[in-house]
Write a protein that holds these residues in place. Structure first.
Motif, mmCIF file in Angstrom:
data_model
loop_
_atom_site.group_PDB
_atom_site.id
_atom_site.type_symbol
_atom_site.label_atom_id
_atom_site.label_comp_id
_atom_site.label_asym_id
_atom_site.label_seq_id
_atom_site.Cartn_x
_atom_site.Cartn_y
_atom_site.Cartn_z
ATOM 1 N N MET A 1 9.628 -27.211 -37.967
ATOM 2 C CA MET A 1 8.307 -27.158 -37.433
ATOM 3 C C MET A 1 7.599 -28.153 -38.886
ATOM 4 O O MET A 1 8.131 -27.851 -39.917
ATOM 5 C CB MET A 1 7.472 -26.173 -37.580
ATOM 6 C CG MET A 1 5.854 -26.368 -37.244
ATOM 7 S SD MET A 1 5.256 -24.766 -37.385
ATOM 8 C CE MET A 1 5.814 -23.904 -36.136
ATOM 9 N N LYS A 2 6.825 -29.121 -38.539
ATOM 10 C CA LYS A 2 6.217 -30.234 -39.478
ATOM 11 C C LYS A 2 5.044 -29.467 -39.877
ATOM 12 O O LYS A 2 4.229 -28.868 -39.183
ATOM 13 C CB LYS A 2 6.053 -31.471 -38.954
ATOM 14 C CG LYS A 2 7.383 -32.241 -38.725
ATOM 15 C CD LYS A 2 7.029 -33.558 -38.017
ATOM 16 C CE LYS A 2 8.237 -34.166 -37.434
ATOM 17 N NZ LYS A 2 8.672 -33.909 -36.318
ATOM 18 N N VAL A 3 4.534 -29.609 -41.121
ATOM 19 C CA VAL A 3 3.219 -29.214 -41.463
ATOM 20 C C VAL A 3 2.497 -30.668 -41.990
ATOM 21 O O VAL A 3 2.999 -31.131 -42.770
ATOM 22 C CB VAL A 3 3.385 -28.234 -42.856
ATOM 23 C CG1 VAL A 3 1.788 -28.221 -43.193
ATOM 24 C CG2 VAL A 3 4.017 -27.068 -42.408
ATOM 25 N N VAL A 4 1.371 -31.064 -41.263
ATOM 26 C CA VAL A 4 1.100 -32.449 -41.284
ATOM 27 C C VAL A 4 -0.503 -32.303 -41.636
ATOM 28 O O VAL A 4 -1.160 -31.457 -41.498
ATOM 29 C CB VAL A 4 1.501 -33.037 -40.197
ATOM 30 C CG1 VAL A 4 2.834 -33.531 -39.839
ATOM 31 C CG2 VAL A 4 0.720 -32.464 -38.806
ATOM 32 N N ASN A 5 -0.920 -33.559 -42.182
ATOM 33 C CA ASN A 5 -2.457 -33.603 -42.215
ATOM 34 C C ASN A 5 -3.249 -33.794 -41.170
ATOM 35 O O ASN A 5 -4.094 -33.403 -41.080
ATOM 36 C CB ASN A 5 -2.634 -34.642 -43.325
ATOM 37 C CG ASN A 5 -2.158 -34.174 -44.745
ATOM 38 O OD1 ASN A 5 -2.211 -33.171 -45.167
ATOM 39 N ND2 ASN A 5 -1.595 -35.193 -45.486
ATOM 40 N N SER A 6 -2.408 -34.904 -40.238
ATOM 41 C CA SER A 6 -3.122 -35.241 -39.128
ATOM 42 C C SER A 6 -2.541 -34.891 -37.786
ATOM 43 O O SER A 6 -1.541 -35.344 -37.585
ATOM 44 C CB SER A 6 -3.545 -36.652 -39.026
ATOM 45 O OG SER A 6 -4.010 -37.282 -38.004
ATOM 46 N N LEU A 7 -3.058 -33.958 -37.238
ATOM 47 C CA LEU A 7 -2.544 -33.626 -35.779
ATOM 48 C C LEU A 7 -3.004 -34.545 -34.537
ATOM 49 O O LEU A 7 -2.208 -34.541 -33.728
ATOM 50 C CB LEU A 7 -2.907 -31.971 -35.529
ATOM 51 C CG LEU A 7 -2.220 -30.924 -36.312
ATOM 52 C CD1 LEU A 7 -2.917 -29.753 -35.832
ATOM 53 C CD2 LEU A 7 -0.681 -30.922 -36.268
ATOM 54 N N LYS A 8 -3.933 -35.038 -34.672
ATOM 55 C CA LYS A 8 -4.411 -35.911 -33.702
ATOM 56 C C LYS A 8 -3.378 -37.086 -33.486
ATOM 57 O O LYS A 8 -3.084 -37.383 -32.458
ATOM 58 C CB LYS A 8 -5.591 -36.620 -34.068
ATOM 59 C CG LYS A 8 -6.267 -37.445 -32.911
ATOM 60 C CD LYS A 8 -7.832 -37.892 -33.471
ATOM 61 C CE LYS A 8 -8.939 -37.058 -32.787
ATOM 62 N NZ LYS A 8 -10.271 -37.501 -33.134
ATOM 63 N N SER A 9 -2.879 -37.739 -34.647
ATOM 64 C CA SER A 9 -1.850 -38.825 -34.476
ATOM 65 C C SER A 9 -0.757 -38.205 -33.713
ATOM 66 O O SER A 9 0.180 -38.918 -32.953
ATOM 67 C CB SER A 9 -1.645 -39.302 -35.935
ATOM 68 O OG SER A 9 -0.901 -38.209 -36.521
ATOM 69 N N LEU A 10 -0.073 -37.081 -34.321
ATOM 70 C CA LEU A 10 1.091 -36.412 -33.584
ATOM 71 C C LEU A 10 0.674 -36.194 -32.190
ATOM 72 O O LEU A 10 1.731 -36.250 -31.263
ATOM 73 C CB LEU A 10 1.456 -35.055 -34.529
ATOM 74 C CG LEU A 10 2.727 -34.672 -34.362
ATOM 75 C CD1 LEU A 10 3.855 -35.560 -34.949
ATOM 76 C CD2 LEU A 10 2.726 -33.153 -34.968
ATOM 77 N N LYS A 11 -0.278 -35.746 -31.779
ATOM 78 C CA LYS A 11 -0.697 -35.256 -30.164
ATOM 79 C C LYS A 11 -0.508 -36.666 -29.490
ATOM 80 O O LYS A 11 0.051 -36.536 -28.355
ATOM 81 C CB LYS A 11 -2.081 -34.999 -30.304
ATOM 82 C CG LYS A 11 -2.475 -34.540 -28.713
ATOM 83 C CD LYS A 11 -4.036 -34.272 -28.870
ATOM 84 C CE LYS A 11 -4.575 -33.891 -27.455
ATOM 85 N NZ LYS A 11 -4.460 -34.760 -26.442
ATOM 86 N N GLY A 12 -0.685 -38.011 -30.089
ATOM 87 C CA GLY A 12 -0.485 -39.066 -29.219
ATOM 88 C C GLY A 12 0.949 -39.628 -29.119
ATOM 89 O O GLY A 12 1.254 -40.390 -28.181
ATOM 90 N N ARG A 13 1.914 -38.971 -29.510
ATOM 91 C CA ARG A 13 3.372 -39.244 -29.661
ATOM 92 C C ARG A 13 3.914 -38.950 -28.316
ATOM 93 O O ARG A 13 5.139 -39.570 -28.058
ATOM 94 C CB ARG A 13 3.987 -38.861 -30.951
ATOM 95 C CG ARG A 13 3.390 -39.505 -31.997
ATOM 96 C CD ARG A 13 4.347 -39.073 -33.366
ATOM 97 N NE ARG A 13 5.695 -39.360 -33.052
ATOM 98 C CZ ARG A 13 6.787 -38.970 -34.120
ATOM 99 N NH1 ARG A 13 6.418 -38.425 -34.937
ATOM 100 N NH2 ARG A 13 7.911 -39.230 -33.783
ATOM 101 N N HIS A 14 3.458 -37.831 -27.681
ATOM 102 C CA HIS A 14 4.248 -37.308 -26.504
ATOM 103 C C HIS A 14 2.971 -36.910 -25.397
ATOM 104 O O HIS A 14 2.068 -36.109 -26.006
ATOM 105 C CB HIS A 14 5.025 -36.476 -26.864
ATOM 106 C CG HIS A 14 6.037 -36.010 -25.714
ATOM 107 N ND1 HIS A 14 5.976 -35.167 -24.702
ATOM 108 C CD2 HIS A 14 7.591 -36.626 -25.476
ATOM 109 C CE1 HIS A 14 6.866 -34.965 -23.882
ATOM 110 N NE2 HIS A 14 7.860 -35.762 -24.380
ATOM 111 N N ARG A 15 3.542 -37.160 -24.117
ATOM 112 C CA ARG A 15 2.394 -36.670 -23.259
ATOM 113 C C ARG A 15 2.104 -35.139 -23.050
ATOM 114 O O ARG A 15 1.057 -34.587 -22.554
ATOM 115 C CB ARG A 15 2.569 -37.449 -21.712
ATOM 116 C CG ARG A 15 3.731 -36.922 -21.124
ATOM 117 C CD ARG A 15 3.872 -37.928 -20.058
ATOM 118 N NE ARG A 15 5.401 -37.725 -19.352
ATOM 119 C CZ ARG A 15 5.601 -36.673 -18.456
ATOM 120 N NH1 ARG A 15 4.705 -35.960 -18.201
ATOM 121 N NH2 ARG A 15 6.755 -36.862 -17.808
ATOM 122 N N ASP A 16 3.178 -34.449 -23.251
ATOM 123 C CA ASP A 16 3.196 -32.812 -23.057
ATOM 124 C C ASP A 16 2.369 -32.306 -24.465
ATOM 125 O O ASP A 16 2.621 -31.006 -24.385
ATOM 126 C CB ASP A 16 4.493 -32.558 -22.936
ATOM 127 C CG ASP A 16 4.979 -32.813 -21.363
ATOM 128 O OD1 ASP A 16 4.013 -33.179 -20.575
ATOM 129 O OD2 ASP A 16 6.206 -33.035 -21.251
#
Length: 41
Positions: A1-16
């Motif tokens: 599991m990653k701990v990241v600053n911006s989840l919004k950018s990560l959300k766009g990387r996969h449609r699920d």
């Protein structure tokens, strides 16, 4: 599991990807590609 600053950018990387709040923390979970799991806070 990653701990990241911006989840919004990560959300766009996969449609699920789903953004979910649990116990004051924000998570990205993905049933089909578990490598996209991430936490913020």
């Amino acid at each position: 599991m990653k701990v990241v600053n911006s989840l919004k950018s990560l959300k766009g990387r996969h449609r699920d990807n789903r953004v979910i709040r649990r116990r004051g923390r924000t998570y990205v979970i993905n049933k089909t590609q578990p490598r996209f799991k991430a936490r913020q806070g």
